[in-house]
Structure formats: C-alpha cells, structure tokens
Scaffold this motif. Sequence first.
Motif, PDB file in Angstrom:
ATOM      1  N   ASN A 119       5.095   4.686   2.114  1.00  0.00           N
ATOM      2  CA  ASN A 119       5.464   6.044   2.516  1.00  0.00           C
ATOM      3  C   ASN A 119       5.993   6.057   3.950  1.00  0.00           C
ATOM      4  O   ASN A 119       6.962   6.749   4.245  1.00  0.00           O
ATOM      5  N   SER A 120       5.376   5.277   4.824  1.00  0.00           N
ATOM      6  CA  SER A 120       5.862   5.243   6.212  1.00  0.00           C
ATOM      7  C   SER A 120       7.240   4.577   6.293  1.00  0.00           C
ATOM      8  O   SER A 120       8.085   4.993   7.087  1.00  0.00           O
TER       9      SER A 120
ATOM     10  N   SER B 182       9.826   7.082   5.028  1.00  0.00           N
ATOM     11  CA  SER B 182       9.949   8.274   5.873  1.00  0.00           C
ATOM     12  C   SER B 182      10.876   8.074   7.060  1.00  0.00           C
ATOM     13  O   SER B 182      11.218   9.033   7.738  1.00  0.00           O
TER      14      SER B 182
ATOM     15  N   SER C  38       0.856  -1.192   0.000  1.00  0.00           N
ATOM     16  CA  SER C  38       0.000   0.000   0.000  1.00  0.00           C
ATOM     17  C   SER C  38       0.893   1.244   0.000  1.00  0.00           C
ATOM     18  O   SER C  38       1.995   1.234   0.564  1.00  0.00           O
ATOM     19  N   ILE C  39       0.415   2.297  -0.607  1.00  0.00           N
ATOM     20  CA  ILE C  39       1.177   3.537  -0.684  1.00  0.00           C
ATOM     21  C   ILE C  39       1.436   4.089   0.709  1.00  0.00           C
ATOM     22  O   ILE C  39       2.530   4.574   1.002  1.00  0.00           O
ATOM     23  N   ASP C  40       0.446   4.008   1.597  1.00  0.00           N
ATOM     24  CA  ASP C  40       0.625   4.520   2.954  1.00  0.00           C
ATOM     25  C   ASP C  40       1.722   3.765   3.695  1.00  0.00           C
ATOM     26  O   ASP C  40       2.549   4.357   4.374  1.00  0.00           O
ATOM     27  N   GLU C  41       1.744   2.442   3.557  1.00  0.00           N
ATOM     28  CA  GLU C  41       2.771   1.634   4.213  1.00  0.00           C
ATOM     29  C   GLU C  41       4.145   1.934   3.625  1.00  0.00           C
ATOM     30  O   GLU C  41       5.128   2.082   4.356  1.00  0.00           O
TER      31      GLU C  41
ATOM     32  N   CYS D  50       7.240   9.305  -4.310  1.00  0.00           N
ATOM     33  CA  CYS D  50       6.504   8.126  -3.860  1.00  0.00           C
ATOM     34  C   CYS D  50       5.060   8.293  -4.311  1.00  0.00           C
ATOM     35  O   CYS D  50       4.372   9.202  -3.846  1.00  0.00           O
TER      36      CYS D  50
END
Length: 136
Positions: free
Chosen positions: A46-47, A50, A41-44, A95
């Motif tokens: 990205n985290s 980061s 997933s993009i959120d995962e 990303c």
Amino acid sequence: MKIKFKNSKEVEYLKAIEREEYYNGSSRRTLTFECDKNAISIDELNSILSVEENLKEITLINEQVPMTIPEGEELLQEPQPFSNIYNDYLLKLKCGIENKLLAEETPETKAIYEDRIIFKLGKRTYIEEQLEKLGL
C-alpha cells in the motif's frame, strides 16, 4: 514472474491482466495483479502504491521463458528472460487480500480456496491527464 516498480523493490506475482474497465465514470486502462499472500505485506504494498513516482514505470519480468526446440536441432544459447514496461498506471484502484478459488469442487474432493493479494492500477483518462498538467 516479478513486478519492478520504478525507484522501488520487486514483488513476485502470479497473474497480471491488462484491460479496459469502466471506473469512476470513465473507461480507462487497468492492470490487475494477483500475488501469493506471502509475496509482500499489505502495508508495504500500500505504501509503494501510494507514491505516484513508483507507478510512473512498472516493469513485468518473466524469467520462465517457454521454449520449444525442433527435433534434431540443438540449443545455441540459453533462453533470456523478457520484460514488458507499462507507463503511467498512476491510480491505485484496489489493494487487498481476497479469497480465491483454486480448484473446483468435485464429487471426490472439496473446493480449494486460498488468500491472494490483489491490487489494481489504472491510467488517468485524457481529460484527467490534461487537468493534472494544468494543476487542477
């Protein structure tokens, strides 16, 4: 093919390109990855990108070892996967999801596009690295 981030999980990728690029006023080494839209997933992602500690060491693992055996010889052992290790690609430059062209349009068929996860990491320049060591 898989990307293994330090202290993190593995993600399957389709392409990885390392090159020198002009970014933010300086030329720097970059790694650009293309993944299937369902790889993570993009959120995962990205985290993961980061957290600088995750990017200190990136291992690219290729389990699809190409092998040619000369005629008349036999395979003595199974091919082993190989890996490349990249250090200090600490800057997250990109990303996201992009629509990529997979097949050109022909007179008989229309063009084929597919969403792909694209992310780009960069190294700090020498001056940026020295400033980081000074705490600036």
